[in-house]
Enzyme design. Structure first.
Site, PDB file in Angstrom:
ATOM      1  N   GLY A 285       0.816  -1.208   0.000  1.00 12.61           N
ATOM      2  CA  GLY A 285       0.000   0.000   0.000  1.00 12.61           C
ATOM      3  C   GLY A 285       0.845   1.251   0.000  1.00 12.61           C
ATOM      4  O   GLY A 285       1.718   1.434  -0.849  1.00 12.61           O
ATOM      5  N   TRP A 311      -3.022  -3.402  -8.273  1.00 12.82           N
ATOM      6  CA  TRP A 311      -3.828  -2.212  -8.504  1.00 12.82           C
ATOM      7  C   TRP A 311      -3.169  -1.304  -9.549  1.00 12.82           C
ATOM      8  O   TRP A 311      -3.031  -0.096  -9.357  1.00 12.82           O
ATOM      9  CB  TRP A 311      -4.114  -1.450  -7.208  1.00 12.82           C
ATOM     10  N   THR A 313      -3.563   0.432 -12.871  1.00 12.87           N
ATOM     11  CA  THR A 313      -4.660   0.899 -13.712  1.00 12.87           C
ATOM     12  C   THR A 313      -4.231   0.993 -15.164  1.00 12.87           C
ATOM     13  O   THR A 313      -3.160   1.524 -15.466  1.00 12.87           O
ATOM     14  CB  THR A 313      -5.139   2.280 -13.225  1.00 12.87           C
ATOM     15  N   ILE A 502     -32.140  10.179  -3.600  1.00 15.32           N
ATOM     16  CA  ILE A 502     -33.169  10.930  -4.307  1.00 15.32           C
ATOM     17  C   ILE A 502     -33.855  10.066  -5.360  1.00 15.32           C
ATOM     18  O   ILE A 502     -35.066  10.160  -5.585  1.00 15.32           O
ATOM     19  CB  ILE A 502     -32.556  12.203  -4.931  1.00 15.32           C
ATOM     20  N   GLU A 528      -4.577   7.221  -4.774  1.00 16.87           N
ATOM     21  CA  GLU A 528      -3.692   8.379  -4.612  1.00 16.87           C
ATOM     22  C   GLU A 528      -3.509   8.733  -3.138  1.00 16.87           C
ATOM     23  O   GLU A 528      -3.294   9.892  -2.794  1.00 16.87           O
ATOM     24  CB  GLU A 528      -4.231   9.594  -5.388  1.00 16.87           C
ATOM     25  N   ALA A 530      -5.116   6.994   0.637  1.00 18.75           N
ATOM     26  CA  ALA A 530      -6.416   6.940   1.309  1.00 18.75           C
ATOM     27  C   ALA A 530      -6.630   8.187   2.165  1.00 18.75           C
ATOM     28  O   ALA A 530      -5.681   8.900   2.521  1.00 18.75           O
ATOM     29  CB  ALA A 530      -6.503   5.685   2.172  1.00 18.75           C
TER      30      ALA A 530
END
Length: 549
Positions: A285, A311, A313, A502, A528, A530
Site C-alpha cells: 500500500g 492495482w 490501472t 433521491i 492516490e 487513502a
C-alpha cells in the site's frame, strides 16, 4: 457593488479570520501533545491519530471557507445563486467546526476531542460567525437556492481567464457528446473506453496539458489540468482518469535526463504512448519503504525485473510503465528505490500481456471500470539500460514524491467532476419524478439535499483550484493538495450517495446511472493515498509549522 453585497463579503472575511484563530488553537494543542520539542514524535502522532487527523480536517474546512470567500471576491458581484451558496456554505462549515466535523461516516471531530471548548466558544461568539450560524444554512436560503437551480441558474464558474474558460466550454461539450451518453453502457459491459474516443482525447491535447511546449505539450499548468479533469470526469470518471497516467509519467520524466525527456515526452503529449503507473505492491500500500520488486543489471546492460505489483490501472492497453522498485545492492528503506521507464508492448483483448517475463490478471471491481485494474507479475522482464529515470539509482522515492502534489490535485478535480455528475442526475430526476401529485423536488428534504450538494461542490472546487494555483506559481503545496483531495473525495461520495437516495429504489437499479456513480465515487477516498493517509500528511505538515499559502 451594493452595500448588501459588501456586507456579505466583509462578514465572510471576518468569519474566515475567526476560523483561522480556531485552527491556530487546534494546532497549538496538537503541538503540545505530539511535537513538544519542535519535531513531531512519530509514535505520539500515531497514538494521537484522531487528534492529528482532526486538525487536518479543521484546516481543510477553514481553507475551504477562505477559498470560497476568494471566489466571491473574484466574481466582482455577489448576488443571486452565488450569494446563497456563500451564505449556506459558511453557515454549514462553521456549524461543522463547532458541532461535529465528519472525517468518515461514523467519525466526527468535535471541539472536546482536541480540548478546544474555550476556543469553540470564542469562535461561536464572534459576530460574523454568529450571523452565519443563525442566518446561513437555513431553510429559506436552501429553498430559494433550489428554486433558482430549477430555473437553470448555476453558481459562477469563470476563472477570470479567457483561455481557461474556453477550455472548460470545449471539454464540457466533448464530454456531453462523446462520453456521457455512452459511459453507463461501457460500465455495464465492463469495457475499456474505445480507442477512437482515446484518439479524440489525444487530438484535444488531454495527454499533454502540463508538458512543456518544447516537447509537444500545451504547457498550460495544473489549473488547466483541473478544468479538463473536472469536465471529463463529469462525463465519466474514467475519461478524466486517462489523463492522470500521462500527468504522472510526464512529471516524472520531466525530472529525467535530457535524452529521456526528448524521447518520451513528445510521445506522451501526442497520445502515441499511453503510460501506466506501477508503484503499489501486495501487502504494501502506502508503505513504499517495504517495496520488494527488484531490478538487477545483466551482462548485456539491460535490467531484469522480478516481483509483483497490484492495482495497476490501465496496465494492458499501455506502452510505458513507470516502475518503482529496488535496484543495485540490498539497500533497505526508501534509499534503495529507483524508477525505471519500462517500455512494453500494448496488449489486446486476446493477448493482454504479450511481453516475455510479464503476466497480468485482472482485478474485477465495482466501478472505475473504463481502464481496468490488474495484478502484474514480473519474472525476468527486461528493461533497456537507459530506462533508469535520471540515470542514477536510489532517486525513486524523491522522484515519486514530486508527483504527489499534482496527482492529488488532479484526483480532487476528478472528484469534483463526479460530484457534478451526481448533482446533475439528482436534479433532473427530482424535477421529473412525481409523487403525490407534484415533482419530488418540491419536498423540502429532497430540495435540502440538492442545495447542499451544489454548495459543497463549490467549496471543494474552489479549494482544489486554490491548490492548483499554488502549484502553478511554484510553491510547495502538499498540504493544500492533500486538503483538496480530502474534501473533494468526501463531497463526491456524499453527492453520489444522496443521488441514489433521491432516486429511491431506482437509484439501486443497475440500469440507472446513479448506481454507477455510487461505485465510481467510492474509489476517490482510497486511491492516490487513502483519506487517512491524506489527513496524516496534512496534519504532520501543520505540526511542522509549514504555513498554508
Amino acid at each position: 457593488m451594493t452595500t448588501l453585497e459588501e456586507g456579505l463579503l466583509s462578514q465572510a472575511q471576518a468569519a474566515v479570520g475567526a476560523a483561522r484563530g480556531y485552527l491556530a488553537a487546534a494546532r497549538e494543542v496538537c503541538i503540545k501533545h505530539m511535537a513538544p520539542e519542535g519535531r513531531t514524535d512519530l509514535a505520539a502522532a500515531e497514538r494521537g491519530q484522531r487528534m492529528l487527523h482532526g486538525l487536518a480536517w479543521i484546516a481543510t474546512l477553514v481553507e475551504a471557507l477562505n477559498a470560497a470567500h476568494q471566489w466571491a471576491l473574484r466574481m466582482g458581484r455577489v448576488d443571486g445563486v452565488d450569494a446563497l451558496v456563500l451564505r449556506i456554505g459558511f453557515g454549514e462549515y462553521l456549524s461543522q467546526l463547532l458541532g461535529g466535523l465528519p472525517m468518515s461516516q461514523n467519525e466526527l471531530v468535535r471541539p472536546v476531542d482536541l480540548h478546544l471548548e474555550e476556543a469553540a466558544a470564542e469562535l461561536g461568539a464572534d459576530p460574523a460567525v454568529r450571523a452565519f450560524l443563525q442566518g446561513g444554512n437555513v431553510a429559506q436560503s436552501r429553498a430559494a437556492l433550489v428554486e433558482m437551480l430549477c430555473r437553470g441558474e448555476r453558481p459562477s464558474e469563470s476563472l477570470g481567464d479567457e483561455t481557461l474558460d474556453m477550455i472548460r466550454e470545449q471539454f464540457r461539450l466533448f464530454a456531453t457528446k462523446r462520453i456521457a451518453p455512452h459511459a453507463h453502457a461501457w460500465h455495464l459491459a465492463d469495457q475499456l473506453i474505445p480507442d477512437e474516443v482515446v484518439a479524440e482525447m489525444a487530438e484535444l491535447g488531454v495527454f499533454g496539458i502540463c508538458i512543456d511546449p518544447r516537447h509537444g505539450g500545451l504547457g498550460l499548468g495544473k489549473l488547466a489540468m483541473c478544468v479538463v479533469s473536472e469536465e471529463l470526469s463529469r462525463g465519466w470518471i474514467c475519461a478524466g482518469s486517462l489523463g492522470t497516467r500521462s500527468e504522472i509519467a510526464g512529471e516524472l520524466i520531466a525530472g529525467g535526463t535530457a535524452e529521456q525527456q526528448s524521447y518520451w515526452l513528445p510521445k506522451l503529449a501526442s497520445g502515441e504512448v499511453l503510460p501506466t503507473a506501477v508503484f503499489t505492491e501486495p501487502d504494501v500500500g502506502s508503505d513504499l519503504a517495504s517495496i520488494k520488486t527488484r531490478a538487477r543489471k545483466q551482462e548485456n546492460g539491460r535490467w531484469a525485473v522480478t516481483g509483483s505489483k497490484t492495482w495497476i490501472t490501465h496496465a494492458s492497453r499501455t506502452d510505458l510503465m513507470t516502475l518503482l522498485l529496488r535496484t543495485g545492492e540490498e539497500v533497505a528503506g526508501n534509499e534503495g528505490l529507483s524508477i525505471l521507464l519500462a517500455a512494453k508492448t500494448r496488449g489486446t483483448p486476446d493477448n493482454p500481456f504479450p511481453d516475455s517475463g510479464l503476466e497480468g490478471s485482472e482485478i474485477r471491481v465495482l466501478g472505475y471500470r473504463g481502464m481496468k485494474e490488474y495484478v502484474l507479475s514480473f519474472d525476468g522482464f527486461e528493461v533497456a539500460a537507459e530506462g533508469l529515470l535520471g540515470a542514477k539509482e536510489g532517486l525513486g522515492f524523491k522522484q515519486l514524491m514530486r508527483t504527489f502534489e499534482g496527482a492529488r490535485i488532479q484526483t480532487a478535480a476528478r472528484a469534483i467532476g463526479v460530484g457534478w455528475n451526481a448533482f446533475d442526475l439528482a436534479l433532473r430526476y427530482a424535477t421529473e419524478r412525481r409523487q403525490f401529485g407534484k415533482a419530488i423536488v418540491q419536498f423540502p428534504r429532497v430540495a435540502d439535499k440538492l442545495a447542499l450538494m451544489i454548495v459543497e461542490l463549490v467549496m471543494a472546487r474552489e479549494l482544489t483550484y486554490f491548490a492548483a494555483r499554488e502549484k502553478d506559481i511554484g510553491r510547495r503545496c502538499d498540504i493544500e493538495a492533500g486538503m483538496a483531495k480530502l474534501l473533494g473525495a468526501r463531497v463526491a461520495w456524499s453527492n453520489a450517495d444522496l443521488n441514489v437516495q433521491i432516486h429511491g429504489g431506482n437509484g439501486y437499479a443497475l440500469e440507472y446511472e446513479a448506481s454507477r456513480l455510487l461505485c465510481d465515487a467510492r474509489i476517490l477516498n482510497i486511491f492516490e493515498g487513502a483519506a487517512e493517509i491524506q489527513a496524516h500528511v496534512v496534519g504532520r505538515g501543520l505540526l511542522a509549522n509549514r504555513p498554508i499559502a
